[in-house]
Design an enzyme around this catalytic site. Structure first.
Site, short mmCIF file in Angstrom:
data_model
loop_
_atom_site.label_atom_id
_atom_site.label_comp_id
_atom_site.label_asym_id
_atom_site.label_seq_id
_atom_site.Cartn_x
_atom_site.Cartn_y
_atom_site.Cartn_z
N PRO A 214 0.49 -1.09 0.49
CA PRO A 214 -0.07 -0.23 -0.08
C PRO A 214 0.53 1.41 0.31
O PRO A 214 0.57 1.92 0.67
CB PRO A 214 -0.58 0.22 1.33
CG PRO A 214 0.21 -0.83 2.35
CD PRO A 214 0.73 -1.95 1.26
N ARG A 215 1.61 1.76 -1.25
CA ARG A 215 2.86 2.53 -0.85
C ARG A 215 2.92 2.39 -2.25
O ARG A 215 3.38 1.50 -2.98
CB ARG A 215 3.81 1.96 -0.44
CG ARG A 215 4.39 1.30 0.09
CD ARG A 215 5.80 0.10 0.72
NE ARG A 215 5.74 -1.07 0.33
CZ ARG A 215 6.22 -1.79 0.51
NH1 ARG A 215 7.11 -1.18 -1.29
NH2 ARG A 215 7.06 -2.98 -0.20
#
Lengths: 509, 138
Positions: free
Chosen positions: A290-291
């Site tokens: 998630p990045r």
């Protein structure tokens, strides 16, 4: 919607520089933080304000969320970009940002809480019909592991429940290793201070992942796949896009699954879903990142879309500018991660100073790096020195270009993986695209590299170089060192050496 | 004469080595690759840039067979696999260090008995720090 004027970058190295680049394009001012032992003159020159955060440990500096957030607030920043690694996947980051009224450039607290937990995401993936690998419960004791082993056998992986990036993964390939694990690594599972781990069945395949962007209105684009099968110790070292193996139908099918999954967890921002693609052409869910990822540049080169720019725009609350039909494969792109590691000594990290770096300079190459002559490498931080990316009309053109690029990329003063990357890229199996996550082991690439590079001829050259160097110093004929170049390196013509009796005598000792 | 190059041991008194050294020493100037260099980084360590690759050469570790195990790099001790009085075989894992996110194993270079263990899991260790002493078997 809010247009950011100032952003704090809570990261270091090449990704800090990368984020600055996108901010500049948007006219956003950047503040970058640094630990006392990690000042970087390239970042200093490129950002608007370079702020030291005191402290001797990572916990006090790059891992200190509340310090980052209060600093951002004090300096009038609208948002924080966490980069990758460090605290980028910690749900506390968006939480504290929310409390202080700073925008976190990443998913929401709720999404991140789910996405950073590998067991939760696996269950969500399964619930919407994505194939998943068998996993155990959290390994609270050896009994859980033994039960899993009895049911699913070997090989298996022991993975941390939180965060990705291949950190702290252990592979257990055979019974002997399994027994040894139970015997030796007792405290890994029993130590209450250790983060929780779980076991996962391991199967053969390729690492295929999909980059995506999704705005807060639910519109999303899924990029063509990246293949990152070339890994050492579960960390990627070569990435490319597209993969040689997927048909366009398989690509579209996988993209549909990815969209379903990110809609389900209402993911807003940029992220990646990782799969294992088996020889039977089946996708198994691995994890969500998630990045921004280290290898995002590969997708940018393939599609000509600036992912960091889009990440910022989405965080500002804007609509996504792209539709799925805009996402086209325009090139083939490959990336090699160049690491400050001694490959022949088992990928051992090296602490030292870069004496001289020469970047390749010709067309269709992108270098993402924050190193320079005199750059100090500390084992406190990761060993990434540079990401070298190339594009080509075809995969072959890209591979050929990468070989040339690596040949003209020189880093002196620290052991590095340039020569190793070159050997892999130019390997006939790599060229034919016969990849799997166990490529290095299956093809004995490390052994091959050692054999090839430590030939008797090379060893003789090395020995002679040392004899000559010492002969100079011992004889105190400093005049011979006059022809120095590159800041103190003696100009090395030592292949001509050793016509002197003196040195030959030394060889005989 | 022995050389330890990137952890691999080479003996320069073999016939093969001399044959290669001879051919190497008589190389004509124009055959020489002019992009080589040598850097001495400690009393006994060198970095040699050759064939666009870097070789780390250590001359001392060969002589320090007194049974002392030093930390080869800075990091955090993850686990100590042996305890005092254990017998160890050459090549056996002694200590696991976490550095730059990677696990690094320290292996026994010779067989012997563990006399002293001077570190434990969780400790931050500096490069060159004494970690263990082993009584060497002859």
């Amino acid at each position: 919607m809010i247009a950011f004027k100032k952003i704090l970058i809570a990261n270091r190295g090449e990704i800090a520089l990368r984020i600055i680049r996108s901010c500049k394009k948007r006219g956003i001012k950047t503040i970058v933080v640094y630990a006392p032992d990690d000042q970087n003159r390239l970042i200093k020159r490129n950002c608007d304000k370079y702020v030291k955060i005191d402290g001797d440990s990572l916990e006090e500096t790059y891992l200190n969320i509340s310090r980052m957030v209060s600093l951002a607030k004090r300096l009038g920043c609208d948002a924080i970009h966490p980069g990758y690694g460090f605290q980028s996947e910690n749900p506390d980051f968006p939480k504290i940002c929310n409390e202080e009224g700073i925008v976190f450039i990443g998913p929401s607290l709720k999404t991140l809480s789910a996405a950073s937990n590998n067991i939760v995401t696996r269950d969500i993936a399964e619930s919407i019909g994505i194939s998943v690998l068998p996993v155990s419960d959290v390994l609270s004791d050896h009994k859980v592991l033994k039960t899993f082993y009895k049911k699913h056998g070997l090989p298996l992986m022991i993975k941390p429940v939180f965060s990705g990036g291949g950190k702290n993964i252990k592979a257990i390939l055979d019974k002997k290793m399994f027994d040894r694990f139970l015997r030796e690594d007792k405290d890994l599972l029993k130590n209450p201070d250790k983060p929780p781990f779980f076991a996962q069945k391991m199967i053969r395949g390729r690492h295929i992942e999909f980059q995506f962007l999704r705005d807060r209105f639910g519109q999303s684009v899924i990029f063509p796949e990246r293949e990152c099968s070339i890994q050492r110790r579960f960390q990627k070292i070569i990435e490319e896009s597209p993969s040689v193996v997927l048909s366009s139908l398989e690509r579209r099918k996988a993209q549909v699954l990815v969209r379903k999954l990110i809609d389900k967890i209402d993911f807003v921002g940029a992220g990646t879903i990782e799969f294992l693609f088996t020889p039977r052409r089946k996708f198994y869910f691995l994890e969500i990142n998630p990045r921004i990822q280290v290898e995002h540049g590969v997708s940018e080169l393939v599609t000509n879309i600036d992912i960091v720019d889009e990440q910022i725009r989405i965080a500002e609350g804007r609509h996504l500018r792209w539709k799925q039909s805009d996402i086209r494969i325009k090139h083939h792109a490959i990336e090699c991660r160049i690491l400050a590691e001694n490959i022949r000594a088992g990928f051992r990290p090296f602490e030292g100073t870069i004496d001289k770096v020469t970047f390749p300079s010709f067309d269709f190459i992108r270098m993402d790096s924050a190193i320079f002559d005199g750059y100090k490498i500390s084992t406190v931080y990761d060993s990434l020195l540079a990401k070298i990316m190339v594009v080509g009309k075809t995969r072959k053109a890209a591979v050929d270009r990468m070989v040339k690029a690596l040949d003209s990329f020189k880093i002196k003063g620290v052991p590095n993986s340039i020569a190793f990357s070159r050997m892999i890229i130019d390997d006939s199996k790599f060229r034919r695209g016969l990849l799997s996550t166990t490529f290095l082991q299956d093809n004995k690439m490390i052994e091959k590299f050692i054999r090839k590079t430590l030939s008797p001829k090379t060893v003789a050259s090395i020995a002679a170089a040392i004899f000559r160097f010492e002969a100079y110093n011992n004889l105190d004929i400093k005049d011979n060192m006059k022809d120095r170049k590159n800041d103190g390196w003696p100009k090395s013509d030592w292949k001509k050496i050793a016509h002197t009796e003196q040195i030959l005598h030394e060889v005989d000792d | 004469m022995k050389l330890k190059i990137d952890g691999h041991l080479f003996f320069t008194d073999s016939e093969e080595y001399h044959k290669n050294l001879d051919s190497f020493l008589t190389l004509k100037d124009q055959e020489a690759d002019h992009d080589e260099s040598i850097l001495k980084i400690s009393e006994h360590e060198y970095l040699i840039h050759l064939n666009n690759d870097i070789f780390h050469v250590d001359l001392e570790s060969l002589n320090s067979n007194d049974g002392k195990i030093f930390a080869p790099l800075k990091g955090i001790v993850q686990s100590v696999v042996v305890k005092e009085n254990d017998e160890v075989k050459a090549g056996q894992k002694l200590i696991q260090i976490l550095s730059m996110k990677l696990q690094n194993d320290i292996l026994a270079e010779f067989s012997g008995r563990v006399v002293r263990v001077l570190t434990k899991p969780g400790r931050v260790i500096e490069k060159g720090q004494l970690l263990m002493e082993i009584e060497k078997y002859d």
